[in-house]
Scaffold this active site. Structure first.
Site, PDB file in Angstrom:
ATOM      1  N   ASP A   1       0.806  -1.224   0.000  1.00  0.00           N
ATOM      2  CA  ASP A   1       0.000   0.000   0.000  1.00  0.00           C
ATOM      3  C   ASP A   1       0.835   1.268   0.000  1.00  0.00           C
ATOM      4  O   ASP A   1       0.428   2.296   0.556  1.00  0.00           O
ATOM      5  CB  ASP A   1      -0.978   0.011   1.207  1.00  0.00           C
ATOM      6  CG  ASP A   1      -1.910  -1.169   1.189  1.00  0.00           C
ATOM      7  OD1 ASP A   1      -2.213  -1.673   0.089  1.00  0.00           O
ATOM      8  OD2 ASP A   1      -2.341  -1.602   2.283  1.00  0.00           O
TER       9      ASP A   1
ATOM     10  N   LYS B   1       1.878   2.208  -5.056  1.00  0.00           N
ATOM     11  CA  LYS B   1       2.447   1.669  -6.301  1.00  0.00           C
ATOM     12  C   LYS B   1       1.528   1.931  -7.486  1.00  0.00           C
ATOM     13  O   LYS B   1       1.976   2.284  -8.573  1.00  0.00           O
ATOM     14  CB  LYS B   1       2.672   0.148  -6.162  1.00  0.00           C
ATOM     15  CG  LYS B   1       3.638  -0.232  -5.049  1.00  0.00           C
ATOM     16  CD  LYS B   1       3.724  -1.735  -4.873  1.00  0.00           C
ATOM     17  CE  LYS B   1       2.445  -2.358  -4.376  1.00  0.00           C
ATOM     18  NZ  LYS B   1       2.093  -2.032  -2.988  1.00  0.00           N
TER      19      LYS B   1
ATOM     20  N   GLY C   1      -4.568  -4.261  -3.808  1.00  0.00           N
ATOM     21  CA  GLY C   1      -5.559  -3.225  -4.098  1.00  0.00           C
ATOM     22  C   GLY C   1      -4.783  -1.973  -4.444  1.00  0.00           C
ATOM     23  O   GLY C   1      -4.144  -1.384  -3.583  1.00  0.00           O
ATOM     24  N   HIS C   2      -4.764  -1.613  -5.724  1.00  0.00           N
ATOM     25  CA  HIS C   2      -3.945  -0.496  -6.182  1.00  0.00           C
ATOM     26  C   HIS C   2      -4.853   0.650  -6.617  1.00  0.00           C
ATOM     27  O   HIS C   2      -5.656   0.499  -7.544  1.00  0.00           O
ATOM     28  CB  HIS C   2      -3.037  -0.942  -7.341  1.00  0.00           C
ATOM     29  CG  HIS C   2      -2.049  -2.001  -6.935  1.00  0.00           C
ATOM     30  ND1 HIS C   2      -1.210  -2.635  -7.814  1.00  0.00           N
ATOM     31  CD2 HIS C   2      -1.752  -2.517  -5.711  1.00  0.00           C
ATOM     32  CE1 HIS C   2      -0.448  -3.499  -7.152  1.00  0.00           C
ATOM     33  NE2 HIS C   2      -0.771  -3.454  -5.878  1.00  0.00           N
TER      34      HIS C   2
ATOM     35  N   GLN D   1       2.010  -5.989  -3.184  1.00  0.00           N
ATOM     36  CA  GLN D   1       2.466  -6.097  -1.797  1.00  0.00           C
ATOM     37  C   GLN D   1       3.780  -5.305  -1.609  1.00  0.00           C
ATOM     38  O   GLN D   1       4.007  -4.363  -2.338  1.00  0.00           O
ATOM     39  CB  GLN D   1       2.634  -7.567  -1.364  1.00  0.00           C
ATOM     40  CG  GLN D   1       1.312  -8.319  -1.241  1.00  0.00           C
ATOM     41  CD  GLN D   1       0.750  -8.789  -2.571  1.00  0.00           C
ATOM     42  OE1 GLN D   1       1.437  -9.440  -3.347  1.00  0.00           O
ATOM     43  NE2 GLN D   1      -0.493  -8.501  -2.845  1.00  0.00           N
TER      44      GLN D   1
HETATM   45  P1  GDP Z   1      -0.740   0.361  -3.555  1.00  0.00           P
HETATM   46  O1  GDP Z   1      -1.346  -0.905  -3.099  1.00  0.00           O
HETATM   47  O2  GDP Z   1       0.727   0.424  -3.307  1.00  0.00           O
HETATM   48  O3  GDP Z   1      -1.086   0.720  -4.967  1.00  0.00           O
HETATM   49  O4  GDP Z   1      -1.367   1.504  -2.631  1.00  0.00           O
HETATM   50  P2  GDP Z   1      -2.932   1.655  -2.194  1.00  0.00           P
HETATM   51  O5  GDP Z   1      -3.696   2.183  -3.335  1.00  0.00           O
HETATM   52  O6  GDP Z   1      -3.405   0.405  -1.554  1.00  0.00           O
HETATM   53  O7  GDP Z   1      -2.791   2.700  -1.024  1.00  0.00           O
HETATM   54  C1  GDP Z   1      -2.226   3.938  -1.216  1.00  0.00           C
HETATM   55  C2  GDP Z   1      -3.238   4.989  -0.763  1.00  0.00           C
HETATM   56  O8  GDP Z   1      -2.606   6.242  -0.734  1.00  0.00           O
HETATM   57  C3  GDP Z   1      -4.405   5.134  -1.720  1.00  0.00           C
HETATM   58  O9  GDP Z   1      -5.539   5.530  -1.001  1.00  0.00           O
HETATM   59  C4  GDP Z   1      -3.940   6.240  -2.653  1.00  0.00           C
HETATM   60  O10 GDP Z   1      -5.019   6.936  -3.269  1.00  0.00           O
HETATM   61  C5  GDP Z   1      -3.227   7.116  -1.686  1.00  0.00           C
HETATM   62  N1  GDP Z   1      -2.121   7.920  -2.223  1.00  0.00           N
HETATM   63  C6  GDP Z   1      -1.128   7.556  -3.061  1.00  0.00           C
HETATM   64  N2  GDP Z   1      -0.222   8.553  -3.173  1.00  0.00           N
HETATM   65  C7  GDP Z   1      -0.667   9.553  -2.387  1.00  0.00           C
HETATM   66  C8  GDP Z   1      -0.156  10.837  -2.035  1.00  0.00           C
HETATM   67  O11 GDP Z   1       0.913  11.250  -2.470  1.00  0.00           O
HETATM   68  N3  GDP Z   1      -0.908  11.570  -1.151  1.00  0.00           N
HETATM   69  C9  GDP Z   1      -2.092  11.142  -0.658  1.00  0.00           C
HETATM   70  N4  GDP Z   1      -2.768  11.944   0.172  1.00  0.00           N
HETATM   71  N5  GDP Z   1      -2.589   9.945  -0.952  1.00  0.00           N
HETATM   72  C10 GDP Z   1      -1.876   9.154  -1.791  1.00  0.00           C
HETATM   73  P1  IMO Z   2      -0.877  -4.158  -2.276  1.00  0.00           P
HETATM   74  O1  IMO Z   2      -0.430  -4.735  -3.600  1.00  0.00           O
HETATM   75  C1  IMO Z   2      -0.982  -4.481   2.047  1.00  0.00           C
HETATM   76  C2  IMO Z   2      -1.051  -8.518   3.728  1.00  0.00           C
HETATM   77  C3  IMO Z   2      -2.287  -8.967   4.455  1.00  0.00           C
HETATM   78  C4  IMO Z   2      -1.681  -9.900   5.472  1.00  0.00           C
HETATM   79  C5  IMO Z   2      -0.569 -10.581   4.670  1.00  0.00           C
HETATM   80  C6  IMO Z   2      -0.956 -11.922   4.072  1.00  0.00           C
HETATM   81  O2  IMO Z   2      -2.172  -3.424  -2.350  1.00  0.00           O
HETATM   82  O3  IMO Z   2       0.219  -3.386  -1.659  1.00  0.00           O
HETATM   83  P2  IMO Z   2      -2.463 -12.634   2.010  1.00  0.00           P
HETATM   84  O4  IMO Z   2      -3.918 -12.366   1.737  1.00  0.00           O
HETATM   85  O5  IMO Z   2      -1.543 -12.109   0.960  1.00  0.00           O
HETATM   86  O6  IMO Z   2      -2.195 -14.058   2.351  1.00  0.00           O
HETATM   87  O7  IMO Z   2      -2.160 -11.813   3.372  1.00  0.00           O
HETATM   88  O8  IMO Z   2      -0.236  -9.678   3.631  1.00  0.00           O
HETATM   89  N1  IMO Z   2      -1.270  -8.035   2.348  1.00  0.00           N
HETATM   90  C7  IMO Z   2      -1.204  -6.745   1.987  1.00  0.00           C
HETATM   91  N2  IMO Z   2      -1.024  -5.636   2.727  1.00  0.00           N
HETATM   92  N3  IMO Z   2      -1.084  -4.385   0.712  1.00  0.00           N
HETATM   93  C8  IMO Z   2      -1.239  -5.491  -0.055  1.00  0.00           C
HETATM   94  O9  IMO Z   2      -1.199  -5.456  -1.399  1.00  0.00           O
HETATM   95  C9  IMO Z   2      -1.339  -6.745   0.591  1.00  0.00           C
HETATM   96  N4  IMO Z   2      -1.517  -8.008   0.153  1.00  0.00           N
HETATM   97  C10 IMO Z   2      -1.453  -8.792   1.236  1.00  0.00           C
HETATM   98  O10 IMO Z   2      -2.951  -7.875   5.071  1.00  0.00           O
HETATM   99  O11 IMO Z   2      -1.065  -9.162   6.497  1.00  0.00           O
HETATM  100 MG    MG Z   3      -2.843  -1.584  -1.826  1.00  0.00          MG
END
Ligand code: GDP
Ligand code: IMO
Ligand code: MG
Length: 425
Positions: A13, A16, A40-41, A224
């Site tokens: 998270d 990416k 979840g991206h 991840q």
């Molecule tokens: P990923 O899994 O690495 O793609 O990241 P996620 O989407 O799960 O989580 C990143 C969160 O941070 C999301 O809610 C994005 O919309 C948010 N986000 C990403 N970059 C920024 C930033 O520079 N500032 C803010 N406020 N939110 C951001």
């Molecule tokens: P993105 O790509 C954050 C965490 C789960 C748990 C552990 C194992 O959005 O960054 P799993 O379901 O993979 O067996 O869970 O890994 N986890 C993540 N945490 N971002 C993710 O993906 C994750 N995918 C798995 O919360 O701790």
């Molecule tokens: Mg994510």
């Protein structure tokens, strides 16, 4: 553009998806190589939010090819739902912009049932998985007993193999007093999904090889993060795939020499969702960000724990993925602080260490060693150029870069596509 691998440098998270979307403009092909719909991206374009789980985050750009490689574990129903969701919002999906590896392993309803059963059995010691069947699917892959996307395209043999898998799973579920799965409805659902996905299925390793030969540029989208990696993460509180840069090669079928650069993505602070150690976790920071509606899991909606930046984690990520440069997102999350704690080392039983311990028992005895860096106490969400960043915000990134010996080349000041800054040379 060079061929780039994007890796998460923390516990997932990191943002990416946003960085991938940003870089897709100058790439030709975007490739997912590991993980599954546990990812979840988030990509936000002009206020419209998209959350991608299996489909690469480049899909919103027209005329770009998105590839789901052999290293991904794929839940067919989840993929169909994602395709439908994108189509309903106006994105065209066809074999012209989405290819699926015939070697990708399936994450089946049997895996989801086992994932949930195992977590329930672990009780307070649960991993806190996303419940998507990821661990059991990779376990079956390694045990050489799984089904692959290519199998799904041949109904008679697929049905036989699935029946054996459902029967085996039902024995485990029955022993745990859990409800059995019904083979025929699973078979029908999966075969229907297979028919819809069939036009997208190909040998993506061959496709990528041809693209490389033609001089096209590839962007590998890590899922991840490094500290959820099955080898290098906080085991057993990890996911079940290789989340580091090397995973891009095995999960897509390209040689290491095809990779020109590795970009690590991290937040300006740290978050973690699920169980497992988190030395710099801070309740005040969590409450502050949650109150702003931020830091809730993009896949499960669970609140993410939040804490200060941890250089011990990042130092290790730089090593194991060969990170060339860093993109630091969510810098705006620290807008309100006069000083910002940053963890520069750990102390375990009075001993100072600057790389992560291996045993989970040692993780539980960590005291973080903090330095306090200057905050900027200013809203930076409207900044559109690096040179316009407050001096102390630029200083925070410069110090981070010096500490890690890696340039910080991108920064996020908000979630929208437009809120990504690139460092001017
Ligand atoms: P990923 O899994 O690495 O793609 O990241 P996620 O989407 O799960 O989580 C990143 C969160 O941070 C999301 O809610 C994005 O919309 C948010 N986000 C990403 N970059 C920024 C930033 O520079 N500032 C803010 N406020 N939110 C951001
Ligand atoms: P993105 O790509 C954050 C965490 C789960 C748990 C552990 C194992 O959005 O960054 P799993 O379901 O993979 O067996 O869970 O890994 N986890 C993540 N945490 N971002 C993710 O993906 C994750 N995918 C798995 O919360 O701790
Ligand atoms: Mg994510």
């Amino acid at each position: 553009m060079p061929n780039i691998v994007i890796v998460g440098a923390q516990w997932g998270d990191e943002g990416k998806g946003k960085i991938i979307d940003f870089l897709t403009e100058t790439a030709d092909v975007v490739v997912r190589a590991q993980g599954g719909n546990n990812a979840g991206h988030t990509v936000i374009v002009k206020g419209e939010k998209h959350v991608l789980h299996l489909i690469p985050s480049g899909i919103l750009w027209p005329k770009k090819m998105c590839v789901i490689g052999n290293g991904v574990v794929m839940d067919p129903a989840s993929l169909i739902a994602e395709i439908d969701g994108l189509r309903s919002r106006g994105t065209t999906i066809s074999p012209e912009n989405l290819l699926l590896s015939d070697r990708a392993h399936l994450a089946l309803p049997t895996h989801r049932a086992l994932d949930c059963a195992r977590e329930a059995k672990l009780g307070a010691k649960k991993i806190g998985t996303t419940g998507r069947g990821i661990g059991p699917a990779y376990a079956d892959k390694a045990a050489r007993s799984n089904l692959r996307l290519a199998d799904l395209l041949v109904p008679t043999t697929f049905a036989e193999k699935l029946q054996a898998k459902v029967e085996e799973t039902n024995e485990t579920l029955a022993a745990a007093g859990l409800e059995r799965l019904e083979f025929s409805s699973l078979r029908d659902e999966l075969l229907a999904a297979g028919e819809l996905l069939a036009p997208h299925v190909t040998d993506t390793a061959v496709y990528l090889h041809r693209q490389l030969k033609a001089g096209k540029s590839l962007l590998f989208e890590g899922a991840q993060g490094t500290h959820l990696d099955v080898d290098f993460g906080t085991y057993p509180f990890v996911t079940s795939s290789s989340t580091i840069a090397g995973g891009a090669c095995t999960g897509a079928g390209v040689g290491p020499q095809a990779i020109d650069r590795v970009i690590g993505v991290c937040k300006a602070y740290t978050t973690r969702v699920g169980s497992g150690p988190f030395p710099t976790e801070d309740e005040t920071l969590s409450e502050k960000l949650h109150a702003l509606g931020r830091e809730f899991g993009a896949t499960t909606g669970r609140p993410r724990g939040c804490g200060w930046l941890d250089l011990v984690l990042l130092r290790y990520s730089v090593i194991v993925s060969g990170i060339d440069e860093l993109a630091v997102t969510n810098l705006d999350g620290l807008d309100d602080f006069a000083t910002i704690p940053v963890c520069v080392a750990y102390e375990i039983d009075g001993q100072r260490v600057d790389t992560p311990p291996v045993r989970i028992e040692d993780w539980e005895r960590i005291t973080p060693v903090f330095e306090h860096w200057a905050g900027w106490e200013q809203d930076i969400t409207a900044v559109r150029r690096w040179s316009e960043l407050p001096e102390k915000a630029a200083g925070y990134l410069a110090r981070l870069s010096r500490e890690l010996g890696v340039p910080v080349t991108m920064a996020g000041v908000g979630p929208d596509r437009a809120q990504t800054l690139v460092k001017e040379l």
